[in-house]
Design an enzyme around this catalytic site. Structure first.
Site, short mmCIF file in Angstrom:
data_model
loop_
_atom_site.label_atom_id
_atom_site.label_comp_id
_atom_site.label_asym_id
_atom_site.label_seq_id
_atom_site.Cartn_x
_atom_site.Cartn_y
_atom_site.Cartn_z
N GLU A 176 0.84 -1.20 0.00
CA GLU A 176 0.00 0.00 0.00
C GLU A 176 0.88 1.24 0.00
O GLU A 176 1.98 1.23 0.55
CB GLU A 176 -0.87 0.02 1.27
CG GLU A 176 -1.66 -1.25 1.45
CD GLU A 176 -2.62 -1.23 2.64
OE1 GLU A 176 -3.44 -2.14 2.71
OE2 GLU A 176 -2.53 -0.32 3.48
N CYS B 148 6.98 -4.93 15.59
CA CYS B 148 6.56 -3.99 16.64
C CYS B 148 5.08 -4.26 16.95
O CYS B 148 4.25 -4.27 16.03
CB CYS B 148 6.77 -2.55 16.18
SG CYS B 148 8.48 -2.21 15.68
N CYS C 209 2.01 -2.06 15.62
CA CYS C 209 1.94 -1.72 14.19
C CYS C 209 1.31 -2.88 13.43
O CYS C 209 1.76 -4.03 13.55
CB CYS C 209 3.34 -1.44 13.66
SG CYS C 209 3.39 -1.12 11.88
N GLY D 254 7.05 -1.84 5.86
CA GLY D 254 8.44 -2.30 5.79
C GLY D 254 9.43 -1.45 6.55
O GLY D 254 9.12 -0.33 6.99
N LEU E 37 11.40 6.05 17.82
CA LEU E 37 11.95 5.78 19.15
C LEU E 37 10.89 5.19 20.08
O LEU E 37 11.06 4.11 20.63
CB LEU E 37 12.54 7.07 19.73
CG LEU E 37 13.55 6.86 20.86
CD1 LEU E 37 14.81 6.17 20.36
CD2 LEU E 37 13.91 8.19 21.53
N ASN F 274 -2.57 5.13 16.31
CA ASN F 274 -3.71 4.78 15.47
C ASN F 274 -4.15 3.36 15.82
O ASN F 274 -3.31 2.49 16.05
CB ASN F 274 -3.32 4.86 14.00
CG ASN F 274 -3.05 6.29 13.57
OD1 ASN F 274 -3.88 7.17 13.76
ND2 ASN F 274 -1.86 6.54 13.04
N CYS G 263 -0.40 5.98 9.94
CA CYS G 263 0.80 5.31 10.44
C CYS G 263 0.45 4.02 11.14
O CYS G 263 -0.40 4.01 12.04
CB CYS G 263 1.53 6.18 11.44
SG CYS G 263 2.10 7.73 10.80
#
Ligand code: SAH
Length: 365
Positions: free
Chosen positions: A100, A124, A127, A175, A233, A308, A351
């Protein structure tokens, strides 16, 4: 038909330097200057229809474009929000992998957020991209083609706001760009080289975002391309960062920041620190204070990103009050801070929300 994963994407003009393109076309039995003509169509005129390439011999147009400018991205769907000024493109790569990219138009600039890998191996937990793991690295041309697709949409006037151009590119899609180093650097070169060699976007307007792959950050500093470096971070202490960004167990915060400051020294570019603010996880005033004391007097800018939502995660964004306190504490240390807007949330384009399902079947759900 899905090709085996190991097969490489078809070679494309955008994979190669100007010299490489000429050599390639010569090897194929064409005059070398065909490479320059094709480059002009691709990077400068943003043309993809062979019929519009009237300087190429009519008999060769089809085959030349098929060979040198193969279609690398097949559109699967396009979603828009923010009155048409945010556009998410979901595309399928030659082997069925899905990625995307997101176009965001603001007054005075248009940013393309591009993917560098199908999926991501960094894992993570907050995410969405990290949850499905890494499918594969993208090729240089696959990365560049996302920007060219956005540039074509803007040039044709189909994005709200009239005809325009891509002014900024951020490697903040799917990525970890520095885990696909070679292809990403070559893509940055294609984006920043003057037309017809590349798209002519200013290096300062290109941002490469990383979880903190220190050896690759050090290497990037030596490339002589002054892109903006963003470091995700998310925590000022190793104990918490080890859980939010698992790579931290390999490259802890002091090494990541040492490398970031060296990058700022060498390039003269201010480093961006990304901090996704997660309620009751990393939003405490003491963490803001600690972060502020670590970043104080450095060439740095902090982007606070309200978390998000992602499927299956129990975490949510910090409250507006704790966000305000967090920002104020950082500012008390003289550290410049911006709270990033949450563009594209409604279309899962913000994000951490990019998670194209890996089959076309799934995409039609
Ligand atoms: N792998 C690189 C590039 C992805 S950039 C990196 O991590 O830097 C995407 C940015 O969005 C990163 O800063 C990432 O940490 C952040 N992000 C990921 N998930 C998020 C979420 N759910 N909410 C807000 N930001 C998120």
């Amino acid at each position: 038909m899905v090709a085996p994963r190991r097969a490489k994407p078809p070679r494309h003009l955008a994979d190669l330097s100007t010299t490489g393109r000429r050599e390639w076309l010569s090897e194929l039995g064409h005059p070398a200057f065909r490479a320059d003509q094709l480059s002009r169509h691709y990077f400068e005129r943003l043309v993809d229809n062979p019929d519009d390439m009237t300087d190429l011999p009519a008999a060769d147009r089809e085959s030349l474009t098929k060979t040198a400018l193969p279609q690398l991205l097949t559109p699967v769907r396009t979603l828009t929000c923010d009155n048409g000024t945010t556009v998410k493109n979901v595309v399928r790569l030659f082997d069925g992998a899905m990625v995307e990219s997101v176009l965001m138009r603001y007054p005075g600039r248009t940013t393309m957020c591009v993917s560098s890998q199908a999926g991501c191996g960094m894992n993570c937990p907050f995410c969405a991209t990290g949850q499905a793991g890494l499918t594969r690295n993208m090729s240089t041309a696959e990365i560049v083609e996302q920007v060219v697709t956005g540039a074509r949409m803007l040039a044709s006037g189909e994005v709200a706001g009239g005809a325009g151009r891509v002014s900024n590119v951020v490697f903040m899609g799917m990525g970890e760009p520095l885990a696909n180093y070679r292809a990403v650097i070559d893509a940055v070169r294609r984006l920043t080289e003057a037309p017809p060699s590349g798209l002519g976007i200013s290096a300062r307007s290109v941002t490469v975002s990383t979880v903190g792959l220190v050896p690759a950050m050090d290497r990037l500093a030596g490339e002589g391309i002054p892109v903006t470096l963003a470091v995700s971070l998310h925590a000022p202490d190793d104990e918490l960062r080890n859980t939010l960004v698992p790579l931290n167990t390999r490259y802890p915060i002091d090494e990541v920041l040492r490398s970031a400051w060296a990058y700022a020294d060498v390039t003269g570019r201010r480093v961006s620190i990304e901090y996704a603010l997660i309620r009751d996880i990393n939003d405490q005033p003491w963490r803001a204070h600690l972060l502020g004391s670590m970043l104080k007097n450095r060439s740095v800018h902090v982007n606070v990103i309200p978390l998000n939502p992602t499927p299956g995660s129990v975490w949510t964004a910090a409250t507006p009050e704790s966000e305000r306190t967090f920002v104020r504490r950082l500012e008390d240390h003289g550290v410049p801070v911006t709270v990033r807007d949450t563009r594209g949330r409604e279309i899962d384009g913000a994000c951490g929300q990019l998670a194209a399902v890996s089959t076309e079947e799934g995409a039609r759900e």
